[in-house]
Design a protein around this motif. Sequence first.
Motif, PDB file in Angstrom:
ATOM      1  N   GLN A   1      -0.054   0.124  -9.075  1.00 51.95           N
ATOM      2  CA  GLN A   1      -0.679   1.281  -9.733  1.00 51.95           C
ATOM      3  C   GLN A   1      -2.198   1.291  -9.619  1.00 51.95           C
ATOM      4  O   GLN A   1      -2.834   2.292  -9.935  1.00 51.95           O
ATOM      5  CB  GLN A   1      -0.301   1.373 -11.241  1.00 51.95           C
ATOM      6  N   SER A   2      -2.785   0.173  -9.158  1.00 50.50           N
ATOM      7  CA  SER A   2      -4.245   0.178  -9.013  1.00 50.50           C
ATOM      8  C   SER A   2      -4.602   0.786  -7.660  1.00 50.50           C
ATOM      9  O   SER A   2      -3.734   1.076  -6.836  1.00 50.50           O
ATOM     10  CB  SER A   2      -4.777  -1.249  -9.096  1.00 50.50           C
TER      11      SER A   2
ATOM     12  N   VAL B   1       0.878  -1.168   0.000  1.00 52.49           N
ATOM     13  CA  VAL B   1       0.000   0.000   0.000  1.00 52.49           C
ATOM     14  C   VAL B   1       0.917   1.220   0.000  1.00 52.49           C
ATOM     15  O   VAL B   1       1.748   1.376   0.898  1.00 52.49           O
ATOM     16  CB  VAL B   1      -0.922  -0.002   1.233  1.00 52.49           C
ATOM     17  N   GLU B   2       0.779   2.062  -1.025  1.00 55.42           N
ATOM     18  CA  GLU B   2       1.676   3.225  -1.145  1.00 55.42           C
ATOM     19  C   GLU B   2       1.102   4.429  -0.413  1.00 55.42           C
ATOM     20  O   GLU B   2       1.839   5.302   0.037  1.00 55.42           O
ATOM     21  CB  GLU B   2       1.891   3.591  -2.629  1.00 55.42           C
ATOM     22  N   ASP B   3      -0.235   4.458  -0.308  1.00 55.61           N
ATOM     23  CA  ASP B   3      -0.874   5.660   0.203  1.00 55.61           C
ATOM     24  C   ASP B   3      -2.299   5.329   0.638  1.00 55.61           C
ATOM     25  O   ASP B   3      -2.962   4.490   0.024  1.00 55.61           O
ATOM     26  CB  ASP B   3      -0.886   6.709  -0.934  1.00 55.61           C
ATOM     27  N   ILE B   4      -2.734   5.979   1.697  1.00 62.21           N
ATOM     28  CA  ILE B   4      -4.120   5.819   2.153  1.00 62.21           C
ATOM     29  C   ILE B   4      -4.794   7.182   2.074  1.00 62.21           C
ATOM     30  O   ILE B   4      -4.233   8.185   2.546  1.00 62.21           O
ATOM     31  CB  ILE B   4      -4.174   5.315   3.618  1.00 62.21           C
TER      32      ILE B   4
ATOM     33  N   GLY C   1     -11.682   7.211   1.100  1.00 60.07           N
ATOM     34  CA  GLY C   1     -11.790   5.774   1.416  1.00 60.07           C
ATOM     35  C   GLY C   1     -11.095   4.930   0.367  1.00 60.07           C
ATOM     36  O   GLY C   1     -11.679   4.028  -0.228  1.00 60.07           O
ATOM     37  N   LEU C   2      -9.844   5.252   0.127  1.00 55.23           N
ATOM     38  CA  LEU C   2      -9.110   4.652  -0.988  1.00 55.23           C
ATOM     39  C   LEU C   2      -7.690   4.292  -0.545  1.00 55.23           C
ATOM     40  O   LEU C   2      -7.035   5.070   0.145  1.00 55.23           O
ATOM     41  CB  LEU C   2      -9.023   5.709  -2.098  1.00 55.23           C
ATOM     42  N   VAL C   3      -7.212   3.119  -0.961  1.00 51.98           N
ATOM     43  CA  VAL C   3      -5.785   2.819  -0.788  1.00 51.98           C
ATOM     44  C   VAL C   3      -5.163   2.684  -2.178  1.00 51.98           C
ATOM     45  O   VAL C   3      -5.725   2.035  -3.055  1.00 51.98           O
ATOM     46  CB  VAL C   3      -5.522   1.537   0.050  1.00 51.98           C
ATOM     47  N   ARG C   4      -4.011   3.319  -2.347  1.00 46.73           N
ATOM     48  CA  ARG C   4      -3.311   3.219  -3.629  1.00 46.73           C
ATOM     49  C   ARG C   4      -2.212   2.175  -3.489  1.00 46.73           C
ATOM     50  O   ARG C   4      -1.464   2.180  -2.511  1.00 46.73           O
ATOM     51  CB  ARG C   4      -2.700   4.577  -4.008  1.00 46.73           C
TER      52      ARG C   4
END
Lengths: 399, 399
Positions: free
Chosen positions: B51-52, B36-39, B44-47
């Motif tokens: 890339q998805s 997980v690169e970013d929350i 309400g999204l995890v990057r």
Amino acid sequence: MPYYIGDVIKDYKRLVIRTPEDFEKTGVHVKIKTRVEDIDPQKGLVRLSDQSSLSYDILVMATGAAAQRLIIPGADMEGVFVLRNLTDALAIKSYLNEKACRKAVLIGAGYIGMEMCEALRNLGIETTVLDILPRPVIRWDAEFSKLVLEELGKNSVPFLAETKPLAIEKGKETRLVLKTDKGNLDADLILMGVGTRRDMTLVKAAGIEVGASGAIKVDDRQRTSVPEIYAVGDCCEVFHKVANRWIYFPLGDIANKQGRVAGQNIGGTPAVFPGIVGAQSFKVFNLEVGATGLTEEEATLHGFQPVSSLIWGLPIGRPMAKGEKLGLKLVADKASGKLLGGQCIGEKGAIQRIFALSVALWSKLNIEEVGYLDLPYAPPFGGAWDAIHICAQELARKL
Amino acid sequence: MPYYIGDVIKDYKRLVIRTPEDFEKTGVHVKIKTRVEDIDPQKGLVRLSDQSSLSYDILVMATGAAAQRLIIPGADMEGVFVLRNLTDALAIKSYLNEKACRKAVLIGAGYIGMEMCEALRNLGIETTVLDILPRPVIRWDAEFSKLVLEELGKNSVPFLAETKPLAIEKGKETRLVLKTDKGNLDADLILMGVGTRRDMTLVKAAGIEVGASGAIKVDDRQRTSVPEIYAVGDCCEVFHKVANRWIYFPLGDIANKQGRVAGQNIGGTPAVFPGIVGAQSFKVFNLEVGATGLTEEEATLHGFQPVSSLIWGLPIGRPMAKGEKLGLKLVADKASGKLLGGQCIGEKGAIQRIFALSVALWSKLNIEEVGYLDLPYAPPFGGAWDAIHICAQELARKL
């Protein structure tokens, strides 16, 4: 000036006080083989069997309980024993040594029966246990009795259920023969482990109140109903914190604690005995067996609504386990959600769980909390979810 | 639709879920080897690293902690290990099998060092333990460390105190050589058991509050400061009932309980995690070693006035004992009289006592009560006065 009246055990090598003379050195006067015939609380006087009397400021009743002997013909023959104190133990030991015993019969499958069958088997003596009840250690769940029965079997100890002793006679092949309603049993030694009895004649004559249990009523400082008379040990009642009432529960560790409390109060340092939760344990061959708190039957008697769960888990972490079983049963109260009791059995770790559950009962924890207790987890000693957690969570779902 | 992001351990034979496909069958979608690169809590999204991105209603942080590696030259060489998870364990096992190891050096004399020196000695590997500190298992009383040291000695494990690793290089006689400020040590395998570390970059970037301990702050339902984000296990804090504050205490059994509580809350059955008392244990050769609650040093830090007693008693009844030692230390608060902590060590029965003391701490018992706890007495498991009673009564007299 303190007096001690009763027998002094001379043969216990570890005791510093071994003889009346040793006792005297401590400033305690001793009268051995002397009975108290009468207590006069008004005058503060005890009348003794040697015709003398002693005055007292404080009197402590520490008369204990006696081992029961079945009233059957031959119950007093040589080779028929009870096991209550060190004198009994030494008598059994001497008899075993001197009479080249090969066969023993134990009447009663409670603690004494279980502990003694192991001791006798270790001496190579053929040992049979019988009981008038349908299974050994009747206070435990039937599933746990079954495991005890298997353990007896593994160690070549036959158990005869629902068997009533009728008489003891001289034997032919063996020194004695026990006649029962199920047939005759040869034995060189017969041991009766069938409970205790108390003689309350003296107590009642002195006007000391006796509780519903038949034992001396005391308060939390070990005082009886009569001023300046204390009672401690197996002659008196004890407060059961889970049942929330005074009951009779004669065990050695409780007697020790009561003695300390009475001594502190008499010595002028007020102390209160907080009571018990009914913790008990025994070992039979390779099995640890423990219980604490109330059984379902006892809980019902005391007005609770017991619900229980019984699980078979592991005493240690799964990756380290080699087939060891751990049986755990918990009882809780449907109305309050409180833990009421626990029983545990297994080759290892059973008493460890009863230690924890005894403190949980002492502290009146509810079953939800028991399901989350912080216990010292490491694989050699349990799972990340201990058997206690698993059983408590299962039980919590039933409430 | 639940997602699991991280590595799936494929080699654990007992797990029903072994592959991402097994996981999928349970209705859980799995993305392995994905970071997980970013929350983004607002959306309400995890990057993800592929890339998805994934949207969530509820997010659970279960990122754990990583084993620390000393930052010294050669720390990443083949044959240098940490031990955190099953993958580490399997790697060590393969290495030991394939490389015909004869000598091991363990850096750190905490749990990992103690448990692994036993495991390695059982494989016949010459094993040395070193620590930068003056004695092993520093959280325990110095008297108990001494017993651990003796146990290491009995099992031919040298302990090098106050020894600082400087570098790891290729060896001549052995595969590696560990250079320290006290000289060089030959080793085929070097294991670092020097604590854990956590990477909080992601957590902080997402605006999730981090506690004073450096781990994620949670409430008693395992909710973080950010709505819909939960945290469980070694990445978050836990409430210590004795210290009465949130601390960092990364242990597997605690993580399990937190996971259950988070799951219940997420699933709509509100549940509260009541906290811990700091119970922990390990086994080293024939010694059981346990602790619970606070040490004196920790108690002082948390504002208590600790008083302690340490006794050497017996794990079982005196007539049955064969020289086994049991060391027990209790800590209480002078101001409140409450039990604050306990440590126990011995060949048997040490963990049994820590089980009981952990529940006593949970229930905030005072030391007087601990001195009268009703424990399941029988000679194979303790004395009529248990070591717990004796130590607690001695301590009560100091208050």
